[in-house]
Design an enzyme around this catalytic site. Structure first.
Site, short mmCIF file in Angstrom:
data_model
loop_
_atom_site.label_atom_id
_atom_site.label_comp_id
_atom_site.label_asym_id
_atom_site.label_seq_id
_atom_site.Cartn_x
_atom_site.Cartn_y
_atom_site.Cartn_z
N PRO A 1 -0.07 -2.61 -0.66
CA PRO A 1 0.35 -1.80 0.49
C PRO A 1 1.85 -1.76 0.75
CG PRO A 1 -0.44 -3.93 1.24
CD PRO A 1 -0.61 -3.93 -0.25
N CYS B 1 2.89 -1.35 -9.12
CA CYS B 1 1.59 -1.63 -8.48
C CYS B 1 1.92 -1.94 -7.02
CB CYS B 1 0.92 -2.83 -9.12
SG CYS B 1 0.83 -2.75 -10.92
N ALA B 2 2.19 -0.92 -6.24
CA ALA B 2 2.97 -1.15 -5.02
C ALA B 2 2.18 -1.36 -3.73
CB ALA B 2 3.93 0.02 -4.82
N ASP C 1 -1.48 6.46 -12.92
CA ASP C 1 -1.75 5.34 -13.80
C ASP C 1 -0.43 5.04 -14.52
OD1 ASP C 1 -2.47 3.92 -16.26
OD2 ASP C 1 -4.51 4.25 -15.54
N GLY D 1 4.22 -4.62 0.35
CA GLY D 1 4.94 -5.85 0.68
C GLY D 1 6.19 -6.03 -0.17
N CYS E 1 -1.00 -13.22 -8.08
CA CYS E 1 -1.29 -14.26 -7.08
C CYS E 1 -2.43 -15.13 -7.62
CB CYS E 1 -1.61 -13.64 -5.72
SG CYS E 1 -2.82 -12.35 -5.79
#
Ligand SMILES: C[S@@+](CC[C@H](N)C(=O)[O-])C[C@H]1O[C@@H](n2cnc3c(N)ncnc32)[C@H](O)[C@@H]1O
Length: 451
Positions: free
Chosen positions: A114, A111-112, A162, A116, A232
């Site tokens: 943008p 799930c890369a 996906d 970071g 997060c």
């Protein structure tokens, strides 16, 4: 701060007497942090001459005393640092304690965007390792690719799938990072949208989606490989409960980390939690697991592009610091791809299984005998140090980055790297008195530059 009532109740339940200190911390400003690129050293950069403070859990992390206008710093565009929230830099510590980064590794960031954490992974990997950065949402792929190009690690592929599409890569990766979409409670301080969108229903939806993503991620990991799960948020349904679920439904055991007490990171029944009243950063959660069973995908295969003929390979060599690390292939439309010699089997597997993806490090293309170098090459850490370059002042560097004409005196005809404080910004081509700026149009600075 206006917090959702049920969120307050949830946090009071988790934190007990600490809740009021936590609530106070949400009224404070979010610290601005950057993570330096260890492979792009700046010779003299004002930003880092300020009184920066190190981030305890990441040697490349720095708190800045105030938030500058990053767009006006050429070093930012050159990939000398990434602006990243401090807590999430902990991913580096967690995986350094578990994997041997001297080995050639196959790593997937599932799930890369943008980018970071992808750039953080790239900082740790050696030149024999492969990094695949996947992002399911198409519009988020271009910024991800741009950030990776800037960072300069050459052995990367960006894909747009996906996670559930990747079944044919079962047991392929030594590390799969799953930085899952979540309810974002840890971002309430800096992002009012996260606060407004929060509800108990959305937490349920997130938790179910995370399970689906984790299940797909688990399948990709090789035996004795690792799955690093992060969010997060503080929500136990998304964090500990999903971590526990993974160990109950798949062949994974949690890895316990050694964490100095003065880092103030809270150890949970599963995983580790950052709270803004205890650590200088936003809310963040991480757990890391080792796969105990299964079989490793051993891959063999040929890259399906044509090999570049030896005569042309000779012309390519001067552009790279270590051309012997690469095999060169030509895509049907002409782009030249440099694939690390030790990774051709891995590339062939990824290029075959993932249909929506980049082809790796495209260094340019031939027009007849002439080689037109790409922007990816200009920003790559694999580029030769011996190419003609011009050192630009900050003013000229910003002009270059606006894709404007700059005058370069006594420049030789041909390709010239625009450089600022030792960092490549892009290529220019000098023809007589003319200078063509090869910065990609989509990358140019759009804001007005103050005098
Ligand atoms: C927390 S963000 C990733 C941030 C990124 N790792 C970084 O450090 O910059 C989660 C990402 O997951 C993506 N995503 C959303 N739904 C997804 C799904 N069903 N499967 C996989 N990824 C998804 C989002 O588009 C988003 O880019």
């Amino acid at each position: 701060m206006n917090l959702p009532e049920n969120f307050i109740a949830q946090m009071q339940h988790i934190l007990g007497a600490e809740y009021s200190v936590f609530a106070e911390s949400l009224e404070q400003e979010t610290p601005t942090t950057i993570r330096l690129n260890p492979r792009k050293k700046v010779t003299n950069e004002v930003l880092f001459d300020q009184n920066t403070e190190p981030v305890k859990w990441n040697a490349d992390g720095r708190y800045l005393p105030q938030r500058p206008v990053f767009t006006l710093d050429p070093a930012f565009h050159a990939g000398a640092y990434y602006v990243q929230e401090a807590s999430s830099m902990f991913v580096a510590e967690a995986i350094k304690q578990t994997l041997d980064f001297d080995k050639p590794l196959r790593v997937m960031d599932l799930c890369a965007a943008p980018g970071g954490k992808t750039t953080l992974l790239a900082s740790l990997l050696n030149e024999k390792s492969l990094l695949v950065a996947n992002e399911v949402i198409k519009s988020r792929v271009a910024p991800l690719k741009e950030n990776l190009e800037k960072w300069g690690f050459p052995n990367y592929i960006v894909s747009n799938h996906d996670p559930e599409d990747m079944i044919d890569l079962e047991g392929f990766f030594d590390l799969v990072l799953t930085d899952a979409p979540c309810s974002g409670e840890g971002l309430f301080r800096k992002d009012p949208k996260a606060r407004n969108e929060w509800s108990e229903d959305s937490v349920q939806l997130c938790s179910a989606r995370q399970k689906r993503i984790l299940q797909a991620a688990a399948m990709l990991v090789a035996p004795n490989g690792y799955l690093c799960y992060s969010t997060c948020t503080y929500n136990e349904k998304e964090n500990q409960e999903n971590a526990k679920w993974l160990t109950q439904t798949a062949d994974f055991e949690e890895v316990k980390l050694n964490i100095p007490a003065d880092w103030n990171i809270t150890e949970k029944s599963f995983g580790y939690q950052f709270y803004p009243h205890k650590t200088k950063g936003e809310g963040f959660y991480l757990a890391i697991f080792r796969k105990t069973q299964g079989s490793r995908a051993e891959v063999r295969g040929k890259v399906k592009f044509n090999r570049v003929p030896q005569k042309k390979v000779e012309l390519l060599k001067k552009w790279l610091a270590n051309p012997e690390y690469f095999e060169f292939y030509e895509k049907p439309e002409g782009a030249i791809v440099a694939i690390p010699t030790n990774l051709t089997n891995e590339y062939s597997a990824i290029l075959r299984v993932l249909q929506k993806r980049s082809s790796g490090f495209e260094i340019g293309q031939f027009k007849g005998e002439d080689f037109i170098p790409s922007h990816d090459l200009a920003l790559s850490t694999a580029i030769s140090d011996d190419l003609p370059h011009v050192d630009l002042s900050k003013e000229d560097a910003l002009k270059f980055l606006k894709k404007e004409q700059i005058s370069v005196e006594n420049a030789p005809n041909g390709w010239l790297l625009a450089r600022y404080e030792g960092l490549n910004l892009g290529f220019m081509k000098v023809i007589g008195n003319r200078m063509n700026n090869y910065l990609p149009k989509e990358w140019r600075i759009r804001m007005d530059i103050p005098e």
